[in-house]
Design a protein around this motif. Structure first.
Motif, PDB file in Angstrom:
ATOM      1  N   THR A  83      -8.612  -4.483  -3.415  1.00 43.67           N
ATOM      2  CA  THR A  83      -8.351  -3.298  -2.599  1.00 43.67           C
ATOM      3  C   THR A  83      -8.572  -1.822  -3.211  1.00 43.67           C
ATOM      4  N   ARG A  84      -8.048  -2.066  -4.439  1.00 44.28           N
ATOM      5  CA  ARG A  84      -7.809  -0.784  -5.150  1.00 44.28           C
ATOM      6  C   ARG A  84      -8.680  -0.563  -6.444  1.00 44.28           C
ATOM      7  N   ASP A  93      -4.449   6.739  -7.885  1.00 41.35           N
ATOM      8  CA  ASP A  93      -5.978   6.332  -8.224  1.00 41.35           C
ATOM      9  C   ASP A  93      -5.778   4.985  -9.192  1.00 41.35           C
ATOM     10  N   ILE A 104      -4.099  -5.792  -4.505  1.00 39.74           N
ATOM     11  CA  ILE A 104      -4.298  -4.660  -5.335  1.00 39.74           C
ATOM     12  C   ILE A 104      -5.525  -4.752  -6.020  1.00 39.74           C
ATOM     13  N   ALA A 113       0.913  -1.140   0.066  1.00 40.45           N
ATOM     14  CA  ALA A 113      -0.083   0.138   0.022  1.00 40.45           C
ATOM     15  C   ALA A 113       0.806   1.311   0.089  1.00 40.45           C
TER      16      ALA A 113
END
Length: 260
Positions: A64-65, A41, A61, A34
């Motif tokens: 969570t993203r 973004d 990734i 992280a």
């Protein structure tokens, strides 16, 4: 990533899972992944995890993203483990096994190239970053951590002893060389941030845990000889972390957008 035989075989995978957590072949786990990607973004972006290992970071990734993640590695055991992990999680992450050398992806294929402590295995940093720049879209970002040597020139005897203890294909280079290679590949706003202080303390804790509360679990996973070898490696690594010669580093650079 240049060895013919796997350097991260099933035994190494089991050992590092005990020490660094399931799914991770380098220190810091989800928190350090992280931090490498902080401020970016990633939602809906195409991301290449270069040297993805057993897939923990790639899956994190994606989960969570919200990135569309492709993991790439040149070692069959880790890609097999990553695919099994993705299947168990029913995750929409693609894992690709390749060969050392040019990346098997089209020009401008990814918005982001991420890597976690894997580029150390590639000696030719200039060729490496030329490939990274090639597969990045204009306006895309490279964000990584890697294991660097703090200075130009020959490593100290202590660093040579540590690398020999690791027994891995370490092509360590200085922050200055990384920055030059990134810039020569066309990346801009290049930054290198030392993480020596963090990992110096972290590695000392890892050594204490491996010699103490984790010892029986590690021996059960991989055998006492393997654990003893790695205790020697961690002791050698601590010396060069304490001197600052071994400097894990966060790296970032951007591919300029196309001219209007």
């Amino acid at each position: 990533m240049t060895a013919v035989e796997p350097e991260y075989d099933d035994r190494a995978i089991r050992f590092l899972a005990v020490l660094w957590g399931e799914g991770y072949l380098s220190p810091g786990g989800p928190g350090e992944v992280a931090r490498v990607l902080a401020g970016l973004d990633l939602a809906g972006r195409k991301l290449l995890d270069l040297g993805c290992g057993v897939g923990g970071g790639a899956l994190q990734i994606a989960r969570t993203r919200g990135a569309r993640v492709t993991g790439y590695d040149v070692e069959a055991p880790v890609i097999a483990a990553a695919k099994a992990r993705a299947a168990a999680e029913a995750a929409d992450v693609r894992f690709v096994l390749g060969r050392p050398g040019p990346l098997p992806f089209a020009d401008a294929a990814f918005d982001v190239v991420f890597s976690k402590d894997a580029l150390v295995h590639v000696a030719d940093k200039e060729a490496l970053f030329a490939e990274i720049s090639r597969v990045l879209k204009p306006g895309g970002v490279f964000a990584a951590s890697d294991w660097l040597i703090a200075h130009e020139g020959a490593p100290s005897p202590e660093m040579r002893a540590y690398i020999a203890a690791e027994g891995l294909s370490f092509g360590m280079a200085s922050p200055a060389r990384y920055a030059r290679a990134m810039t020569a590949a066309g990346l801009v706003a290049v930054t290198t941030e030392s993480r020596n202080g963090w990992y110096r303390a972290q590695a000392r804790q890892e050594l204490e845990r491996l010699a103490g509360p984790l010892y029986a679990e590690a021996v059960s996973a991989v055998g006492e000889d393997y654990v003893q070898k790695n205790l020697k490696t961690w002791r050698a690594m601590q010396i060069v972390l304490d001197t600052g010669e071994h400097c894990p580093t966060h790296l970032r650079g951007w591919k300029p957008p196309e001219a209007a």
